[in-house]
Design a protein around this motif. Structure first.
Motif, PDB file in Angstrom:
ATOM      1  N   LYS A   1       0.844  -1.202   0.000  1.00  0.00           N
ATOM      2  CA  LYS A   1       0.000   0.000   0.000  1.00  0.00           C
ATOM      3  C   LYS A   1       0.874   1.246   0.000  1.00  0.00           C
ATOM      4  O   LYS A   1       0.553   2.254  -0.642  1.00  0.00           O
ATOM      5  N   HIS A   2       1.988   1.161   0.712  1.00  0.00           N
ATOM      6  CA  HIS A   2       2.924   2.292   0.762  1.00  0.00           C
ATOM      7  C   HIS A   2       3.747   2.391  -0.514  1.00  0.00           C
ATOM      8  O   HIS A   2       3.961   3.500  -1.045  1.00  0.00           O
ATOM      9  N   THR A   3       4.201   1.246  -1.011  1.00  0.00           N
ATOM     10  CA  THR A   3       5.058   1.196  -2.205  1.00  0.00           C
ATOM     11  C   THR A   3       4.491   0.158  -3.166  1.00  0.00           C
ATOM     12  O   THR A   3       4.780  -1.040  -3.032  1.00  0.00           O
ATOM     13  N   PRO A   4       3.666   0.565  -4.130  1.00  0.00           N
ATOM     14  CA  PRO A   4       3.081  -0.394  -5.073  1.00  0.00           C
ATOM     15  C   PRO A   4       4.160  -1.136  -5.865  1.00  0.00           C
ATOM     16  O   PRO A   4       5.202  -0.576  -6.205  1.00  0.00           O
ATOM     17  N   GLY A   5       3.890  -2.393  -6.127  1.00  0.00           N
ATOM     18  CA  GLY A   5       4.833  -3.217  -6.871  1.00  0.00           C
ATOM     19  C   GLY A   5       4.595  -4.679  -6.558  1.00  0.00           C
ATOM     20  O   GLY A   5       3.471  -5.095  -6.260  1.00  0.00           O
ATOM     21  N   THR A   6       5.651  -5.466  -6.604  1.00  0.00           N
ATOM     22  CA  THR A   6       5.569  -6.896  -6.325  1.00  0.00           C
ATOM     23  C   THR A   6       6.439  -7.219  -5.111  1.00  0.00           C
ATOM     24  O   THR A   6       7.654  -7.007  -5.142  1.00  0.00           O
ATOM     25  N   ALA A   7       5.802  -7.725  -4.063  1.00  0.00           N
ATOM     26  CA  ALA A   7       6.570  -8.129  -2.876  1.00  0.00           C
ATOM     27  C   ALA A   7       7.317  -9.418  -3.191  1.00  0.00           C
ATOM     28  O   ALA A   7       6.740 -10.382  -3.698  1.00  0.00           O
ATOM     29  N   VAL A   8       8.600  -9.422  -2.899  1.00  0.00           N
ATOM     30  CA  VAL A   8       9.442 -10.579  -3.205  1.00  0.00           C
ATOM     31  C   VAL A   8       9.907 -11.290  -1.935  1.00  0.00           C
ATOM     32  O   VAL A   8      10.187 -12.481  -1.952  1.00  0.00           O
ATOM     33  N   SER A   9       9.937 -10.580  -0.817  1.00  0.00           N
ATOM     34  CA  SER A   9      10.327 -11.220   0.446  1.00  0.00           C
ATOM     35  C   SER A   9       9.836 -10.378   1.611  1.00  0.00           C
ATOM     36  O   SER A   9       9.599  -9.173   1.475  1.00  0.00           O
ATOM     37  N   ALA A  10       9.684 -11.042   2.754  1.00  0.00           N
ATOM     38  CA  ALA A  10       9.342 -10.361   4.003  1.00  0.00           C
ATOM     39  C   ALA A  10      10.017 -11.138   5.125  1.00  0.00           C
ATOM     40  O   ALA A  10       9.961 -12.366   5.160  1.00  0.00           O
ATOM     41  N   GLU A  11      10.657 -10.410   6.024  1.00  0.00           N
ATOM     42  CA  GLU A  11      11.360 -11.057   7.132  1.00  0.00           C
ATOM     43  C   GLU A  11      11.193 -10.224   8.398  1.00  0.00           C
ATOM     44  O   GLU A  11      11.314  -8.998   8.370  1.00  0.00           O
ATOM     45  N   LEU A  12      10.938 -10.897   9.505  1.00  0.00           N
ATOM     46  CA  LEU A  12      10.792 -10.208  10.786  1.00  0.00           C
ATOM     47  C   LEU A  12      12.142 -10.158  11.478  1.00  0.00           C
ATOM     48  O   LEU A  12      12.730 -11.189  11.798  1.00  0.00           O
ATOM     49  N   ASP A  13      12.647  -8.930  11.705  1.00  0.00           N
ATOM     50  CA  ASP A  13      13.874  -8.730  12.466  1.00  0.00           C
ATOM     51  C   ASP A  13      13.496  -8.295  13.867  1.00  0.00           C
ATOM     52  O   ASP A  13      12.717  -7.358  14.041  1.00  0.00           O
ATOM     53  N   ASP A  14      14.092  -8.973  14.889  1.00  0.00           N
ATOM     54  CA  ASP A  14      13.745  -8.607  16.259  1.00  0.00           C
ATOM     55  C   ASP A  14      14.302  -7.235  16.616  1.00  0.00           C
ATOM     56  O   ASP A  14      13.847  -6.583  17.537  1.00  0.00           O
TER      57      ASP A  14
END
Length: 231
Positions: free
Chosen positions: A95-108
């Protein structure tokens, strides 16, 4: 015969020199024994050093494993305590940056020791890559920056004609546990790779089919672990 001659000579010299020659003779007899003792001592010291070196290396490996476990537990706790799932974070990033999400990772935590955040990589218009940080508690976008990637064509080729997005892959993998990362495998066996964690448990890796969305256990890591054990 020669030994008797040496003893006789030493004895005669002792009578003349008041025992000095005898002392030298004894010193001469003891020298080989002293050198042998010193050699054995050096060998023992070397062996002890080698043992200590191996023990230190083993201790370092154990510490690394414990640190990895703690990092995994941190990710698991952060994911479990947040109200924002991997799929939610991906939706907020897009929603913030239109495009194609390629990865998502949770950093503590971030590189500067700041708050935990979801890091979502988005292939935006053209060949522009953006890394978007999403608050795992509120789903609010914390910021974004441009990334340099050299596999844009490979990523586009891997996703061409597919129907399952990163967000959908994250939702599918969530049935197996708390998702802490989802990433596109753009070479080899193409598909989404998802990782789930639970506090006190080892990470589990999954593959999500790019077209059907079917989730299966990722056996490649098991094979790698088996090869490492064989070595």
């Amino acid at each position: 015969m020669k030994r008797n001659i040496v003893i006789a000579v030493v004895t005669a010299a002792a009578l003349v020199g008041g025992g000095t020659a005898t002392a030298l003779a004894v010193s001469g007899d003891d020298a080989p024994t002293t050198r042998a003792t010193e050699t054995r001592g050096a060998d023992d010291d070397t062996a002890r050093d080698d043992d200590r070196g191996r023990e230190d290396a083993d201790d370092a490996d154990d510490r690394d494993d414990r640190n990895d476990d703690r990092d995994g537990d941190d990710d698991a706790r952060a994911a479990a305590s947040s109200g924002v799932t991997a799929a939610d974070a991906i939706a907020a990033a897009l929603k913030h940056t239109p495009g194609t999400a390629v990865s998502a990772e949770l950093d503590d935590e971030d590189d500067d020791g700041g708050q935990a955040a979801w890091e979502v990589d988005v292939l935006a218009g053209g060949d522009t890559w953006r890394s978007v940080r999403v608050d795992p508690a509120t789903g609010k976008v914390l910021g974004s920056h441009t990334e340099d990637e050299d596999d844009t064509a490979q990523v586009r080729a891997a996703l061409k004609g597919t129907s399952v997005t990163a967000g959908e892959a994250a939702k599918a993998a969530a049935a197996e546990g708390t998702v802490v990362s989802v990433d596109l495998d753009d070479d080899g066996d193409k598909g989404w790779e998802a990782e789930t964690r639970a506090s006190g448990e080892d990470e589990r890796d999954w593959r999500v089919d790019l077209n059907s969305g079917k989730v299966t256990a990722d056996r490649s890591d098991d094979a790698d672990d088996s090869d490492s054990d064989d070595d």
